[in-house]
Design an enzyme around this catalytic site. Structure first.
Site, mmCIF file in Angstrom:
data_model
loop_
_atom_site.group_PDB
_atom_site.id
_atom_site.type_symbol
_atom_site.label_atom_id
_atom_site.label_comp_id
_atom_site.label_asym_id
_atom_site.label_seq_id
_atom_site.Cartn_x
_atom_site.Cartn_y
_atom_site.Cartn_z
ATOM 1 N N TYR A 138 31.085 45.472 49.861
ATOM 2 C CA TYR A 138 31.566 45.547 48.475
ATOM 3 C C TYR A 138 31.028 46.818 47.799
ATOM 4 C CZ TYR A 138 31.125 44.610 43.429
ATOM 5 O OH TYR A 138 31.118 44.708 42.062
ATOM 6 N N LYS A 175 32.745 50.091 46.122
ATOM 7 C CA LYS A 175 32.530 50.554 44.738
ATOM 8 C C LYS A 175 32.220 52.061 44.741
ATOM 9 C CE LYS A 175 32.812 48.574 41.463
ATOM 10 N NZ LYS A 175 34.042 48.243 40.680
HETATM 11 P P1 NAD Z 1 35.554 39.236 37.824
HETATM 12 O O1 NAD Z 1 35.816 38.775 39.224
HETATM 13 O O2 NAD Z 1 35.174 38.218 36.800
HETATM 14 O O3 NAD Z 1 36.830 40.001 37.272
HETATM 15 C C1 NAD Z 1 37.615 40.814 38.084
HETATM 16 C C2 NAD Z 1 39.074 40.595 37.718
HETATM 17 O O4 NAD Z 1 39.883 41.421 38.581
HETATM 18 C C3 NAD Z 1 39.547 39.145 37.909
HETATM 19 O O5 NAD Z 1 40.118 38.620 36.724
HETATM 20 C C4 NAD Z 1 40.555 39.236 39.041
HETATM 21 O O6 NAD Z 1 41.617 38.284 38.946
HETATM 22 C C5 NAD Z 1 41.041 40.685 38.918
HETATM 23 N N1 NAD Z 1 41.608 41.160 40.176
HETATM 24 C C6 NAD Z 1 41.093 40.992 41.428
HETATM 25 N N2 NAD Z 1 41.927 41.499 42.341
HETATM 26 C C7 NAD Z 1 42.983 42.034 41.668
HETATM 27 C C8 NAD Z 1 44.172 42.690 42.081
HETATM 28 N N3 NAD Z 1 44.454 42.897 43.373
HETATM 29 N N4 NAD Z 1 45.033 43.100 41.131
HETATM 30 C C9 NAD Z 1 44.782 42.851 39.798
HETATM 31 N N5 NAD Z 1 43.678 42.225 39.361
HETATM 32 C C10 NAD Z 1 42.787 41.813 40.282
HETATM 33 O O7 NAD Z 1 34.466 40.397 37.936
HETATM 34 P P2 NAD Z 1 33.499 41.016 36.799
HETATM 35 O O8 NAD Z 1 32.142 40.505 37.047
HETATM 36 O O9 NAD Z 1 34.127 40.868 35.461
HETATM 37 O O10 NAD Z 1 33.505 42.544 37.227
HETATM 38 C C11 NAD Z 1 34.189 43.526 36.460
HETATM 39 C C12 NAD Z 1 33.775 44.918 36.927
HETATM 40 O O11 NAD Z 1 32.374 45.093 36.702
HETATM 41 C C13 NAD Z 1 34.018 45.180 38.399
HETATM 42 O O12 NAD Z 1 34.503 46.485 38.568
HETATM 43 C C14 NAD Z 1 32.648 45.024 39.017
HETATM 44 O O13 NAD Z 1 32.507 45.786 40.202
HETATM 45 C C15 NAD Z 1 31.771 45.552 37.904
HETATM 46 N N6 NAD Z 1 30.382 45.064 37.948
HETATM 47 C C16 NAD Z 1 30.116 43.732 37.752
HETATM 48 C C17 NAD Z 1 28.784 43.305 37.761
HETATM 49 C C18 NAD Z 1 28.421 41.851 37.508
HETATM 50 O O14 NAD Z 1 27.224 41.526 37.500
HETATM 51 N N7 NAD Z 1 29.367 40.963 37.278
HETATM 52 C C19 NAD Z 1 27.756 44.223 37.981
HETATM 53 C C20 NAD Z 1 28.063 45.570 38.168
HETATM 54 C C21 NAD Z 1 29.398 45.977 38.151
#
Ligand code: NAD
Length: 248
Positions: free
Chosen positions: A146, A150
């Site tokens: 993953y 990223k």
């Molecule tokens: P999440 O899984 O809650 O949200 C991701 C969304 O993307 C979901 O609603 C999902 O349905 C959508 N998605 C997935 N595949 C898709 C596709 N093929 N087409 C369209 N939509 C699609 O994740 P999150 O925790 O809200 O993460 C959001 C961002 O923050 C991401 O880029 C993640 O890498 C980054 N991030 C998150 C964290 C954390 O702790 N949650 C930490 C660092 C970075």
């Protein structure tokens, strides 16, 4: 009194997800933005937004979604859930090729700004990091696939800067907590309930940075509003944090 300034139009990919929902709400609350959500999940959390269901892996879906936008917030990801974490094909298709689709679609449609949600883990290869900053290189051996995707996604987003009039910036939150989290805190609670948290690895004083989702969302809006071609942040990546890391 003069007319209120016209609102800017933005697309939030992943706007049905944890961070995306915070961002959508704050954008709307600011009164400065009109918001369209693009997500594979038809979750309609916010009545003031327009919801489009589509897949980042389909260029035609992405093309249709970015049309006419003043800014795209590319937040969506194939998250490293227990179910997805080992599905390399899915991770690559969504996080790398999907991000390239967003960049290419923005360039083709003349969208001027793209804010990409990256992750602080892009510089973490398992060794302690003290005083790391934006000059720290990408991890040579990322912690998992993953994170590898990223890194590739961030590179694709930043490489789009300056191409076809597009300005891009990447934001790197570390751990995120807050309302609507379905992964981090729920996993900790589940593990505790299963008795899997009886042991501490190391001294128990390891530090990890956690940031409130609302602060991460605010950083996205501030970045978008400061971003333009030739602006100091164009083409760059920034860590996002609450402040000094606290022991946990
Ligand atoms: P999440 O899984 O809650 O949200 C991701 C969304 O993307 C979901 O609603 C999902 O349905 C959508 N998605 C997935 N595949 C898709 C596709 N093929 N087409 C369209 N939509 C699609 O994740 P999150 O925790 O809200 O993460 C959001 C961002 O923050 C991401 O880029 C993640 O890498 C980054 N991030 C998150 C964290 C954390 O702790 N949650 C930490 C660092 C970075």
């Amino acid at each position: 009194a003069g007319a209120a300034p016209a609102k800017q139009r933005c697309l939030v990919t992943g706007g049905s997800g944890f961070l995306g929902r915070h961002l959508v709400q704050q954008l709307l609350d600011s009164g400065r933005w009109e918001v369209t959500v693009f997500d594979i999940r038809p979750l309609e959390g916010e009545e003031r937004a327009t919801y489009l269901v589509g897949d980042l892996r389909k260029r035609s879906d992405v093309d249709a979604a970015v049309e006419g936008m003043d800014c795209v917030f590319h937040v969506a990801t194939a998250a490293p859930t227990a179910h997805n974490a080992h599905n390399h094909e899915l991770m690559r298709a969504v996080n790398v090729e999907g991000t390239q689709n967003v960049v290419d679609a923005c360039m083709a449609a003349g969208v001027p700004r793209l804010v990409y949600t990256s992750s602080a883990s892009v510089v973490f290869d398992g060794r302690d990091l003290r005083g790391a900053d934006e000059g720290t290189p990408y991890a040579a051996r990322p912690m998992d696939y993953y994170t590898h995707t990223k890194i590739e996604g961030e590179k694709a987003a930043l490489a789009g800067n300056g191409r076809g009039g597009l300005a891009t910036v990447a934001l790197r939150p570390s751990g995120i907590f807050g309302e609507w989290d379905t992964l981090t805190v729920p996993t900790i609670v589940r593990n505790a309930q299963r008795g899997k948290m009886k042991y501490v690895i190391g001294s128990g004083r390891n530090e990890m940075d956690w940031t409130y989702a609302g602060n991460v969302a605010q950083a996205h809006i501030e970045a978008a509003e400061a971003l333009s071609l030739g602006s100091p942040l164009a083409g760059k990546a920034y860590f996002v944090t609450n402040g000094d890391p606290k022991p946990f």
